[in-house]
Enzyme design. Structure first.
Site, PDB file in Angstrom:
ATOM      1  CB  SER A 124      -0.899   0.026   1.244  1.00  0.00           C
ATOM      2  OG  SER A 124      -0.119   0.296   2.407  1.00  0.00           O
ATOM      3  CG  ASP A 125       1.228   5.922  -1.262  1.00  0.00           C
ATOM      4  OD1 ASP A 125       2.172   6.092  -0.464  1.00  0.00           O
ATOM      5  OD2 ASP A 125       1.031   6.665  -2.235  1.00  0.00           O
ATOM      6  CD1 TRP A 126       4.878   5.394   4.981  1.00  0.00           C
ATOM      7  CD2 TRP A 126       4.717   4.147   3.141  1.00  0.00           C
ATOM      8  NE1 TRP A 126       5.984   4.554   4.923  1.00  0.00           N
ATOM      9  CE2 TRP A 126       5.908   3.785   3.812  1.00  0.00           C
ATOM     10  CE3 TRP A 126       4.396   3.479   1.961  1.00  0.00           C
ATOM     11  CZ2 TRP A 126       6.774   2.800   3.339  1.00  0.00           C
ATOM     12  CZ3 TRP A 126       5.262   2.506   1.479  1.00  0.00           C
ATOM     13  CH2 TRP A 126       6.428   2.185   2.172  1.00  0.00           C
ATOM     14  N   GLY A 167      -2.409   3.970   3.111  1.00  0.00           N
ATOM     15  CA  GLY A 167      -3.337   3.893   1.990  1.00  0.00           C
ATOM     16  C   GLY A 167      -4.163   2.630   1.940  1.00  0.00           C
TER      17      GLY A 167
END
Length: 827
Positions: free
Chosen positions: A221-223, A225
């Site tokens: 995941s994006d941070w 996210g």
């Protein structure tokens, strides 16, 4: 070995691998000798685990749009190799790069961090970048998958994109990274795609990425996210970042026990994490997470070359290159002249080893540095200039800066972005910090203090509250939307007198929703006015040439917000017009992360776009201005005459910037030059445009076959440098399709070749296209289809400069299912 480890793991241990341990590392399983590894941000450097704006020094390379302007995959691959070594110097095994989202609007805050508006150019550069990084045993992470072409409400916005547009415009860089470069990691984007978060989008992460393209690496995941437990793991998200676990851990173990997640699904995800560790050599040698500052001469030379290779000469009526020996007086003017704007803002920031400003580079290039005069003229900063000098920082346990400080340090800049605190005894959720400095103004008069903070803060000048970032605090646009809008206060100060500046900071109260960060930035400046513009005009008046360094910086071109327009901020347009009115030899050097409107274009003799070219910026621009090297760049993005000419700027907020949580990509495949060419919208500068310092003769193209076959066609073009200087030429190959059952762009880039030749030399540009290069995505067939008919190959110097048009019959109906490389022939 991996299956043996998995067999010995409990379900809890397998689950532990599927979340980060902290902001930058994975979770080890010490019982089974499974190590942890570190990831680090790119794409124009390797920052390490320190602060976003501090930490161990790192090498700063050009940003992605500057690499896009090079049209040089070989050079980008060399940069990837160098970046891998930088990642190793930070103890990291995974580089969070490259970013390959498409230039859709021209206003995206991360436009600078992406290569191009064209998927083919983006894919070629991404493949080269990834191959370079991974050749050194470091994993690359291609991002953000998918539909993240704007920063507006990016954590919740749904990018509504039809499948044909996804397949033809937004997917190809990711697809090619998997198929051709074997990328080891993919990062999902924050946004929703057609209503579903990409981190829990099974069609995107499993059907397309894994089943069709054959991806066998990890999806992270994006941070902050990811937003769910069962939905993300079942969709194909392997790693939740950052740690510690939020929706995994005990929640995921419970989901397995309750039957909402199959144990085999967890094992498969854990296996992919272990496979990543194996691929980066973590089992062979326990990773050393120590961070070092490694500044190599070969990196400096590469950055300097990349800077010139990506510099795009947009206009030149003969004033460039400048002759060093015949110029007695050079005026270097503008807000970007004495300041080194070397990178964009957001998570791409690093603490560069050093930076070279244009003023420094120009003076270093001349034997008589005294011939160079300087004036700033005006400012363009979005935020008040950050405080610089000796700043003492005291850290306290608990809020309110009470008691004895636990840790004291000295820094030289008033910006703090804490991923890690300086002492393990400090609780990130329950600490406070006091920053103190003495500010001595150079001039008397009103000074403006500014502060923006993710958390709560107050700024005092000589004991008086001047900026209140505490009472009434609300979220704004700064620090990825976690900080307030900058608050300001004005104080009359006396020149030469020391004034005490104190800032007291408490971290935010965690809500458990979205991103929670601890950060603060404060500064002070004396506003510039009419007298400063007049000083710049006076400086330019008697100069042989006026070099105007204008544009933006990382406060404007940054993650977390889009641009308000395509105009130069502040009074820069006025500065250009007034300088050009009194100096006939005015050269504008632009630094922006994307296109900009130029109402002043007809009043200046030359325009050079240099983007944000890394720590050697001043040297690289001096090399180009004085002709030590040629400007090798060509535009990777169309520059429209006006913002309204962009295909996303329809006037309908649902198309841009979004409405009611949805942004509709109504333009479909007609992005960038595809829009301008097909809709007859004349650009200011066309896609692929760029001038050089020499001239080339183009020979007639030659084809390896008279019609398209399953093995494709090779196109060869001889180029001869007929000038008296070494230089480069870019050959672009577009395909124009016959009438089709769907509307198609007027032409689409399918190949390119860039040649560098000494004077008088001839070289051959060779480009190859395959049946898929004739194709569009057929929704009903679920495949790429190249219908039979008479296609045209367009050989061009840029999208508006067509040199040859060649007919290419394609007698067969080609169908190319996305899950197979092979071509099916449909009778």
């Amino acid at each position: 070995m991996i299956d043996s480890i998995l067999d010995k793991m409990t379900i809890e241990e397998q689950v532990s691998l599927l979340s980060g341990a902290d902001f930058w590392t994975t979770v080890p399983v010490e019982r089974l000798d499974v190590p942890k590894i570190k990831v680090t941000d790119g794409p124009n450097g390797a920052r390490g685990a320190g602060s976003l704006v501090g930490g161990v020094k790192a090498t700063c390379f050009p940003v992605a749009i500057a690499l896009g302007a090079t049209w040089n995959p070989d050079l980008v691959e060399r940069m990837g190799v160098a970046l891998a070594q930088q990642a190793k110097s930070k103890g990291a095994a995974v580089l969070l790069a490259p970013t390959v989202n498409i230039h859709r609007s021209g206003l995206n805050g991360r436009n600078f961090e992406c290569y191009s508006e064209d998927p083919m150019l983006t894919a070629e550069l991404a493949v080269a970048y990834i191959k370079g990084v991974q050749s050194q045993g470091i994993a690359a992470t291609i991002k953000h998958f998918a539909g993240n072409e704007s920063e507006i409400e990016r954590q919740t916005m749904s990018s509504d994109i039809d499948e044909r547009t996804l397949r033809e415009i937004y997917f190809p860089p990711f697809e090619q990274a998997v198929r051709r470069a074997g990328v080891m990691a993919v990062m999902s984007s924050y946004n929703r795609l057609n209503g579903t978060y990409t981190s829990e989008h099974a069609w995107l992460l499993t059907k397309v990425l894994r089943e069709e393209w054959g991806f066998d690496g990890i999806v992270m995941s994006d941070w902050f996210g990811s937003h769910s437990t069962a939905e993300t793991i079942n969709a194909g998200l392997d790693l939740e970042m950052p740690g510690p676990a939020r929706d995994r851990g005990e929640k995921l173990v419970a989901a397995v026990r309750e039957g909402r997640v199959e144990a085999a699904t967890v094992r498969a995800a854990a296996r992919r994490i272990l496979l990543l560790l194996e691929r980066v050599g973590a089992f062979e040698k326990k990773p050393d997470l120590t961070e070092q500052a490694v500044d190599l001469p070969e990196d400096r030379a590469l950055i300097r070359r990349l800077g010139a290779e990506g510099a795009v000469l947009l206009k030149n009526d003969g004033v460039l290159p400048l002759a060093k020996t015949s110029l007695d007086r050079i005026a270097v003017i503008g807000p970007n002249a004495a300041s080194a704007r070397v990178m964009g803002g957001g998570s791409a920031q690093i603490a560069a080893h050093y930076t070279v400003s244009p003023l420094e580079g120009i003076r270093a290039a001349l034997s008589n540095a005294n011939s160079v005069s300087h004036a700033v003229g005006c400012r363009h900063n979005r935020l008040i200039e950050v405080a610089k000098g000796k700043i003492t920082v005291e850290y306290f346990k608990g809020r309110g800066c009470r008691g004895t400080p636990l840790h004291v340090e000295t820094v030289d800049k008033g910006e703090f972005f804490w991923f890690e605190l300086p002492s393990g005894e400090l609780d990130p959720a329950n600490f406070s910090a006091r920053m103190t400095m003495q500010f001595v103004p150079e001039e008397s008069g009103d000074h403006v203090f500014g502060m923006t903070n993710a958390g709560l803060a107050r700024l005092f000048v000589d004991g008086r509250l001047t900026v209140d970032g505490h009472d009434g605090w609300t979220r704004g646009e700064n620090y990825f939307g976690t900080a307030n809008d900058e608050q300001r206060g004005t104080v009359a100060l006396d020149a030469g007198k020391a004034h005490a500046v104190t800032v007291e900071y408490d971290p935010p109260v965690a809500t458990g929703e979205g991103i929670n960060l601890t950060a603060i930035r404060f500064g002070v400046e004396k506003p510039l006015g009419e007298a400063d513009i007049e000083d710049a005009v006076e400086t330019a008046l008697n100069a042989d040439v006026a070099l105007l360094f204008v544009g933006r910086d990382g406060e404007w071109d940054t993650e977390g917000l889009d641009l308000p327009d395509m105009r130069l901020p502040g009074r820069q347009e006025e500065l250009i017009e007034r300088v050009a009115a009194i100096n006939a030899n005015t050269v504008v050097v632009l630094q922006t992360g994307g296109p900009v409107e130029m109402p002043w274009l007809g009043k200046v003799r030359a325009v050079l776009q240099i983007w944000y070219p890394g720590q050697e910026m001043g040297n690289a621009v001096a090399d180009v201005l004085f002709g030590d090297v040629e400007p090798g760049g060509r535009l990777p993005q169309t520059f429209p005459k006006a913002l309204a000419d962009n295909s996303a700027m329809t006037g309908d907020p649902a198309v841009y910037p979004g409405k009611d949580g949805h942004v509709r990509y109504a333009e479909g495949v007609f992005v960038g030059y595809r829009h301008h060419d097909t809709r007859a919208v004349e650009p200011l500068f066309a896609f692929g445009f760029g001038l050089g310092y020499t001239r080339f003769n183009w020979g007639e193209p030659r084809l390896s076959a008279s019609e398209m076959g399953a093995e494709g066609v090779t196109i060869s073009v001889d180029l001869t440098n007929i000038g008296d200087r070494a230089g480069s030429e870019l050959v672009q190959l577009y395909v124009r399709s016959p009438k089709s059952r769907v509307e198609r762009p007027d032409k689409e880039l399918r190949a390119f070749a860039k040649l560098s030749l000494p004077p008088g030399e001839t070289g051959t540009a060779e480009m190859r296209i395959l049946p898929r290069d004739l194709a569009y995505f057929d929704i009903e067939a679920g495949a790429f289809r190249a219908e039979p008919g008479d296609y045209q190959l367009i050989v061009a110097a840029n999208a508006a400069d067509i040199r040859f048009v060649i007919d290419l019959p394609s007698p067969l109906d080609y169908l190319l299912p996305p899950s197979h490389q092979a071509t099916s022939l449909i009778a």
